[in-house]
Design a protein around this motif. Structure first.
Motif, PDB file in Angstrom:
ATOM      1  N   GLU A   1       0.819  -1.206   0.000  1.00 39.24           N
ATOM      2  CA  GLU A   1       0.000   0.000   0.000  1.00 39.24           C
ATOM      3  C   GLU A   1       0.858   1.265   0.000  1.00 39.24           C
ATOM      4  OE1 GLU A   1      -3.913   1.012   2.416  1.00 39.24           O
ATOM      5  OE2 GLU A   1      -3.255  -1.072   2.527  1.00 39.24           O
ATOM      6  N   ASN A   2       0.535   2.202  -0.870  1.00 40.23           N
ATOM      7  CA  ASN A   2       1.263   3.472  -1.037  1.00 40.23           C
ATOM      8  C   ASN A   2       2.698   3.314  -1.530  1.00 40.23           C
ATOM      9  OD1 ASN A   2      -0.959   4.953  -0.192  1.00 40.23           O
ATOM     10  ND2 ASN A   2      -0.375   4.698   1.971  1.00 40.23           N
ATOM     11  N   ASN A   3       3.081   2.103  -1.888  1.00 39.86           N
ATOM     12  CA  ASN A   3       4.474   1.918  -2.350  1.00 39.86           C
ATOM     13  C   ASN A   3       4.564   1.946  -3.880  1.00 39.86           C
ATOM     14  OD1 ASN A   3       5.355   1.679   0.239  1.00 39.86           O
ATOM     15  ND2 ASN A   3       6.496  -0.228  -0.135  1.00 39.86           N
ATOM     16  N   LEU A   4       5.715   2.418  -4.320  1.00 39.60           N
ATOM     17  CA  LEU A   4       6.017   2.407  -5.763  1.00 39.60           C
ATOM     18  C   LEU A   4       7.407   1.820  -5.942  1.00 39.60           C
ATOM     19  CD1 LEU A   4       4.965   6.040  -6.800  1.00 39.60           C
ATOM     20  CD2 LEU A   4       3.645   3.934  -7.127  1.00 39.60           C
ATOM     21  N   THR A   5       7.659   1.259  -7.110  1.00 39.46           N
ATOM     22  CA  THR A   5       9.031   0.827  -7.406  1.00 39.46           C
ATOM     23  C   THR A   5       9.768   1.919  -8.179  1.00 39.46           C
ATOM     24  OG1 THR A   5       8.166  -0.321  -9.331  1.00 39.46           O
ATOM     25  CG2 THR A   5       8.625  -1.650  -7.373  1.00 39.46           C
ATOM     26  N   SER A   6       9.026   2.707  -8.910  1.00 37.76           N
ATOM     27  CA  SER A   6       9.669   3.842  -9.587  1.00 37.76           C
ATOM     28  C   SER A   6       8.656   4.958  -9.801  1.00 37.76           C
ATOM     29  CB  SER A   6      10.278   3.414 -10.928  1.00 37.76           C
ATOM     30  OG  SER A   6       9.284   2.868 -11.748  1.00 37.76           O
ATOM     31  N   LEU A   7       9.198   6.171  -9.787  1.00 47.66           N
ATOM     32  CA  LEU A   7       8.350   7.330 -10.056  1.00 47.66           C
ATOM     33  C   LEU A   7       9.049   8.129 -11.156  1.00 47.66           C
ATOM     34  CD1 LEU A   7       5.820   8.916  -9.028  1.00 47.66           C
ATOM     35  CD2 LEU A   7       7.397  10.259  -7.638  1.00 47.66           C
ATOM     36  N   ILE A   8       8.412   8.140 -12.314  1.00 48.61           N
ATOM     37  CA  ILE A   8       9.031   8.862 -13.429  1.00 48.61           C
ATOM     38  C   ILE A   8       8.763  10.343 -13.250  1.00 48.61           C
ATOM     39  CG2 ILE A   8       9.007   9.196 -15.939  1.00 48.61           C
ATOM     40  CD1 ILE A   8       8.020   6.215 -16.030  1.00 48.61           C
ATOM     41  N   LEU A   9       9.807  11.141 -13.374  1.00 50.14           N
ATOM     42  CA  LEU A   9       9.649  12.585 -13.229  1.00 50.14           C
ATOM     43  C   LEU A   9       9.593  13.187 -14.636  1.00 50.14           C
ATOM     44  CD1 LEU A   9      12.265  12.921 -10.385  1.00 50.14           C
ATOM     45  CD2 LEU A   9       9.785  12.707 -10.173  1.00 50.14           C
ATOM     46  N   HIS A  10       8.432  13.661 -14.970  1.00 46.77           N
ATOM     47  CA  HIS A  10       8.226  14.207 -16.311  1.00 46.77           C
ATOM     48  C   HIS A  10       8.793  15.620 -16.341  1.00 46.77           C
ATOM     49  CE1 HIS A  10       6.555  14.175 -20.223  1.00 46.77           C
ATOM     50  NE2 HIS A  10       5.709  15.150 -20.005  1.00 46.77           N
ATOM     51  N   VAL A  11       9.807  15.829 -17.209  1.00 47.72           N
ATOM     52  CA  VAL A  11      10.532  17.109 -17.161  1.00 47.72           C
ATOM     53  C   VAL A  11      10.175  18.016 -18.340  1.00 47.72           C
ATOM     54  CG1 VAL A  11      12.526  16.294 -15.839  1.00 47.72           C
ATOM     55  CG2 VAL A  11      12.492  16.014 -18.331  1.00 47.72           C
ATOM     56  N   ARG A  12      10.374  19.298 -18.086  1.00 45.89           N
ATOM     57  CA  ARG A  12      10.106  20.307 -19.112  1.00 45.89           C
ATOM     58  C   ARG A  12      11.287  20.347 -20.095  1.00 45.89           C
ATOM     59  NH1 ARG A  12       8.742  24.303 -15.679  1.00 45.89           N
ATOM     60  NH2 ARG A  12       6.512  23.999 -15.935  1.00 45.89           N
ATOM     61  N   ASP A  13      12.492  20.406 -19.539  1.00 47.27           N
ATOM     62  CA  ASP A  13      13.706  20.498 -20.360  1.00 47.27           C
ATOM     63  C   ASP A  13      14.506  19.205 -20.172  1.00 47.27           C
ATOM     64  OD1 ASP A  13      16.100  21.051 -21.559  1.00 47.27           O
ATOM     65  OD2 ASP A  13      16.530  22.890 -20.437  1.00 47.27           O
ATOM     66  N   ASN A  14      14.678  18.471 -21.286  1.00 46.25           N
ATOM     67  CA  ASN A  14      15.366  17.183 -21.136  1.00 46.25           C
ATOM     68  C   ASN A  14      16.829  17.224 -21.595  1.00 46.25           C
ATOM     69  OD1 ASN A  14      15.264  17.091 -23.920  1.00 46.25           O
ATOM     70  ND2 ASN A  14      13.409  15.858 -23.978  1.00 46.25           N
ATOM     71  N   SER A  15      17.383  18.437 -21.701  1.00 45.70           N
ATOM     72  CA  SER A  15      18.800  18.519 -22.088  1.00 45.70           C
ATOM     73  C   SER A  15      19.651  17.929 -20.962  1.00 45.70           C
ATOM     74  CB  SER A  15      19.193  19.966 -22.339  1.00 45.70           C
ATOM     75  OG  SER A  15      19.103  20.700 -21.140  1.00 45.70           O
ATOM     76  N   ASP A  16      20.849  17.468 -21.334  1.00 38.42           N
ATOM     77  CA  ASP A  16      21.734  16.837 -20.353  1.00 38.42           C
ATOM     78  C   ASP A  16      21.989  17.758 -19.158  1.00 38.42           C
ATOM     79  OD1 ASP A  16      21.805  14.657 -21.917  1.00 38.42           O
ATOM     80  OD2 ASP A  16      23.897  14.860 -22.572  1.00 38.42           O
ATOM     81  N   LYS A  17      22.166  19.053 -19.485  1.00 35.57           N
ATOM     82  CA  LYS A  17      22.491  20.026 -18.427  1.00 35.57           C
ATOM     83  C   LYS A  17      21.318  20.145 -17.441  1.00 35.57           C
ATOM     84  CE  LYS A  17      23.948  24.781 -17.844  1.00 35.57           C
ATOM     85  NZ  LYS A  17      23.285  26.010 -18.122  1.00 35.57           N
ATOM     86  N   ALA A  18      20.117  20.281 -18.015  1.00 35.80           N
ATOM     87  CA  ALA A  18      18.929  20.445 -17.165  1.00 35.80           C
ATOM     88  C   ALA A  18      18.683  19.196 -16.324  1.00 35.80           C
ATOM     89  CB  ALA A  18      17.714  20.749 -18.037  1.00 35.80           C
ATOM     90  N   ILE A  19      18.878  18.032 -16.932  1.00 34.35           N
ATOM     91  CA  ILE A  19      18.680  16.778 -16.203  1.00 34.35           C
ATOM     92  C   ILE A  19      19.674  16.678 -15.047  1.00 34.35           C
ATOM     93  CG2 ILE A  19      18.841  14.236 -16.414  1.00 34.35           C
ATOM     94  CD1 ILE A  19      16.342  15.353 -17.739  1.00 34.35           C
ATOM     95  N   ALA A  20      20.930  17.073 -15.347  1.00 35.11           N
ATOM     96  CA  ALA A  20      21.964  17.012 -14.308  1.00 35.11           C
ATOM     97  C   ALA A  20      21.614  17.969 -13.162  1.00 35.11           C
ATOM     98  CB  ALA A  20      23.318  17.373 -14.908  1.00 35.11           C
ATOM     99  N   GLU A  21      21.148  19.168 -13.517  1.00 35.51           N
ATOM    100  CA  GLU A  21      20.802  20.156 -12.483  1.00 35.51           C
ATOM    101  C   GLU A  21      19.631  19.668 -11.641  1.00 35.51           C
ATOM    102  OE1 GLU A  21      22.287  24.160 -14.857  1.00 35.51           O
ATOM    103  OE2 GLU A  21      20.129  23.817 -14.594  1.00 35.51           O
ATOM    104  N   THR A  22      18.612  19.115 -12.312  1.00 38.71           N
ATOM    105  CA  THR A  22      17.438  18.617 -11.585  1.00 38.71           C
ATOM    106  C   THR A  22      17.843  17.457 -10.664  1.00 38.71           C
ATOM    107  OG1 THR A  22      16.062  19.217 -13.467  1.00 38.71           O
ATOM    108  CG2 THR A  22      15.095  17.692 -11.892  1.00 38.71           C
ATOM    109  N   SER A  23      18.667  16.563 -11.187  1.00 38.24           N
ATOM    110  CA  SER A  23      19.124  15.423 -10.384  1.00 38.24           C
ATOM    111  C   SER A  23      19.859  15.916  -9.141  1.00 38.24           C
ATOM    112  CB  SER A  23      20.057  14.520 -11.191  1.00 38.24           C
ATOM    113  OG  SER A  23      19.410  14.073 -12.333  1.00 38.24           O
ATOM    114  N   GLN A  24      20.728  16.914  -9.362  1.00 40.44           N
ATOM    115  CA  GLN A  24      21.513  17.464  -8.260  1.00 40.44           C
ATOM    116  C   GLN A  24      20.593  18.084  -7.187  1.00 40.44           C
ATOM    117  OE1 GLN A  24      24.713  17.300  -7.718  1.00 40.44           O
ATOM    118  NE2 GLN A  24      24.579  18.544  -5.854  1.00 40.44           N
ATOM    119  N   TRP A  25      19.639  18.854  -7.700  1.00 38.98           N
ATOM    120  CA  TRP A  25      18.725  19.545  -6.797  1.00 38.98           C
ATOM    121  C   TRP A  25      17.886  18.532  -6.004  1.00 38.98           C
ATOM    122  CZ3 TRP A  25      13.410  20.053  -6.078  1.00 38.98           C
ATOM    123  CH2 TRP A  25      12.990  21.160  -5.346  1.00 38.98           C
TER     124      TRP A  25
END
Lengths: 229, 471
Positions: free
Chosen positions: B276-300
């Motif tokens: 109950e209430n558990n997930l194995t993965s949660l996909i984060l749908h992003v606005r900007d999928n450039s490598d830089k933006a992904i890296a920044e979001t991951s870091q944040w």
């Protein structure tokens, strides 16, 4: 005035075992305005001598002086430049640039000399008129007869106002009528432009018209005669 | 200018040879661009298929999940976490998934399957899975009835047996496979619908019901409306068992996935696995999928997420595909390299012939006063012009073809398409505009021309006029 001087000029070719003395101690002097023929049997050294005079080949020994400039002392690029400014060439097989018209062929050397366009055009027109091809200025060599091509070659050789013109068997590929016309034109230009003409030839018709005949045999001068013409 | 004019005229003194050499450059450039466009297009399409439709660019996962995919390696998901994640400017939405394994059984058929708990509505942000619910099934029975009705043209009835047991989510594709004119669908479709139509439904959060991959449906011999049982191990060793109605059959191109996938709403999956209430993965749908933006979001995000979870990006999730693509890319470049080498030899051949046959002319030009460097530059211009002619023609002719291909991908039909699908290839060739590659062509051809110029330039600079005049 002395235009060209050869002092003890030798040309020795070294084949694998024997040495061939193509030119063997030639001393010659040509004055401004001469109309001279170098004659001799095949293998006598005419073409080799002409090549050395034209700076296309160097003597093994001796000096070639063009208005006191020793050609063997010039660096290769300077020698090319010197040829462009001082020596005109007429070849046996015309050797015009096939992709250029008669006028462009004549203008070619003046282009290399970076002469102004107006001057180039005027001289080209004058020369082609002088050789009787004023009406063929826009024809390419392939559209001209052998005699006409050789006349363009003479006009080209004269274009840079050289000190002298070297013509290696210029009539060898021409019929008698074309030969006569060409010789007449060259004689006129020689007189009018005071340019020295030096031919190598087998052709009796040319020899007959020459005012000086130098005979070579085995690379040596056999005779050097002034004609009564 | 005079040199250029002379070079241009020289080019056309042997028109046929110039044309053949320019044509060889043209074909090299054209095929290099065409092949590259297809290759990059297929990579892009594959990326889009795999990343944008399945894995997403970043996911939040339980730390151990990627290495050991068991339901025990799931993490707690709540509204507070959702709010925290959405506070990042680049994250537009979250797409929950609960994945595990179970035995699927219907009648006497049983198979080990992957159970994928999804939110069908949110999933549509990534993929068009809800549109892949099959509408037609050419079962043996349906085919027999269609043939008996004799209402289809002979060509279509001849094709029918080739597509036995195939599911269709697209009416046009069904008509095309059978060799029927799509524009006349109104007369053919009712016949096909009468005997082969299957009524799929959407699955919804909060409502029990499953979708099956088409190969699994064939194996279990089930149709929409039938019931199947899922049984396996739930969260922390509990027993997971449930009986569900089959709402639809999903048409998935990849046969190995379609033979072992069961979709159900993620809350129904949580209930099935007692997670109950558990997930194995949660996909984060992003606005900007450039490598830089992904890296920044991951870091944040790494500072904002619970300790038991971690952020994983698309490169890590798809490392095998990326390596395959890189290997394929290298092999593609290698093939193009071979093409260029062949062409380079063609150009060198032309240059050798040209140098040999013009030796006397070179001699004359130097004799009358042309510097050797200048002569070499004219020959250089000639080769450059041939190269330019070929490159420009290659680029100009390939651009409209590639642009057409970008807007009209080549879609294979019929048996060939099914054969490709059996090998897990989508029967589609996609092009991509390869802007930077045009410049690359110019560079490569310029390089080829420069290499081919070494010989004539050496010959000219070492030219002995007397020998050349005798040639």
């Amino acid at each position: 005035m002395k235009v060209l001087e050869l002092k003890n000029a030798h040309k020795i070719y070294n084949s694998s075992e024997i040495q061939v003395h193509a030119v063997n101690g030639v001393d010659l002097t040509f004055e401004e305005g001469e109309f001279a023929a170098i004659v001799g049997p095949s293998g006598s050294g005419k073409t080799t001598l002409l090549n050395m005079i034209g700076g296309l080949d160097h003597p093994t020994k001796g000096l070639i002086l063009v208005e006191n400039t020793d050609l063997s002392k010039l660096k290769p690029s300077k020698l090319i430049d010197f040829r462009m400014r001082n020596i005109g060439f007429v070849f046996q097989s015309y050797n015009l640039i096939p992709v250029l018209t008669a006028a462009e062929n004549v203008e070619f050397i003046m282009n290399l000399q970076k002469k102004p366009k107006k001057e180039r055009q005027k001289r080209t027109e004058d020369l082609l008129n002088a050789v009787g091809l004023g009406d063929r200025i826009n024809s390419r060599p392939s559209k001209l007869s052998g005699g006409q091509q050789q006349r363009v070659a003479v006009a080209r050789a004269l274009a840079s106002k050289p000190k002298f013109i070297l013509a290696d068997e210029p009539t060898a590929n021409l019929d008698s009528k074309s030969t006569e016309t060409l010789l007449q034109i060259m004689e006129e230009l020689n007189r009018e432009e005071k340019i020295t003409f030096i031919f190598s030839t087998h052709d009796a018709r040319v020899v007959k018209r020459a005012r000086r005949v130098v005979t070579l045999e085995d690379g040596k001068i056999l005779s050097d005669e002034i004609s009564k013409n | 200018m005079e040199n250029l004019k002379l070079a241009w005229r020289n080019l056309w003194r042997n028109r046929r040879r110039t044309m053949i050499t320019a044509a060889s450059v043209f074909f090299a450039v054209f095929f290099a661009l065409f092949m590259r466009s297809l290759q990059l297009g297929s990579y892009d399409y594959m990326y889009k298929n795999v990343i944008e439709s399945y894995s997403g660019y970043i996911q939040l996962q339980q730390k151990e999940w990627w290495d050991e995919k068991t339901i025990d390696n799931s993490f707690g998901y709540n509204l507070k976490l959702e709010e925290r994640l959405l506070s990042d400017n680049n994250i537009v939405n979250t797409i929950p998934r609960l994945e595990s394994f179970a035995l699927a059984s219907s009648g006497s058929n049983t198979k080990g399957v992957m159970v994928m708990g999804i939110d069908p509505e949110k999933e549509s942000l990534l993929s068009d899975i809800s549109k892949k619910v099959a509408k037609y099934h050419l079962s043996a029975d349906a085919i027999a009835k269609i043939l008996a009705s004799k209402q289809l043209p002979e060509k279509a009835t001849g094709n029918l047996p080739l597509f036995e047991n195939v599911y269709y989510d697209d009416e046009n594709r069904l008509l095309q496979d059978l060799g029927l004119n799509v524009e006349k669908k109104d007369s053919y479709l009712p016949v096909l619908a009468r005997y082969s139509r299957i009524e799929g439904e959407q699955i919804k959060v909060g409502e029990p019901g499953v979708w099956l991959g088409q190969e699994l449906a064939k194996y279990l011999e089930v149709q929409p409306g039938d019931t199947m049982v899922l049984m396996g191990q739930g969260y922390h060793g509990t027993t997971a068992a449930g009986k569900y109605q089959i709402k639809g059959i999903i048409k998935i191109p990849a046969s190995d996935i379609s033979g072992r996938i069961v979709y159900l709403p993620y809350d129904v999956a949580q209930e099935l696995f007692h997670a109950e209430n558990n997930l194995t993965s949660l996909i984060l749908h992003v606005r900007d999928n450039s490598d830089k933006a992904i890296a920044e979001t991951s870091q944040w995000l790494s500072e904002k997420i619970p300790d038991e979870t971690r952020i994983i990006d698309w490169k890590e999730m798809n490392d095998v595909i990326i390596q395959q693509m890189e290997a394929d890319n290298v092999s593609g470049m290698f093939m193009i390299g071979i093409l260029y080498i062949v062409i380079a030899f063609g150009i060198i051949g032309t240059v050798l012939m040209m140098t040999a046959e013009r030796r006397r002319e070179f001699g004359v030009l130097v004799a009358i006063g042309m510097q050797k460097k200048k002569l070499a530059s004219i020959v250089g211009y000639e080769m450059m012009m041939i190269g330019l002619l070929g490159v420009m023609a290659g680029i100009i002719i390939s651009i409209p073809i590639i642009l057409y291909g970008v807007n009209h991908p080549i879609v294979f039909k019929g048996e060939l398409a099914h054969m490709m699908e059996e090998y897990d290839f989508e029967p589609k060739l996609v092009f991509e505009t390869v802007s930077y590659y045009y410049l690359w062509q110019a560079f490569v051809v310029a390089l080829m021309v420069l290499v081919s110029l070494i010989h004539p330039v050496r010959k000219i600079l070492r030219l002995k006029v007397v020998n050349a005049l005798r040639a």
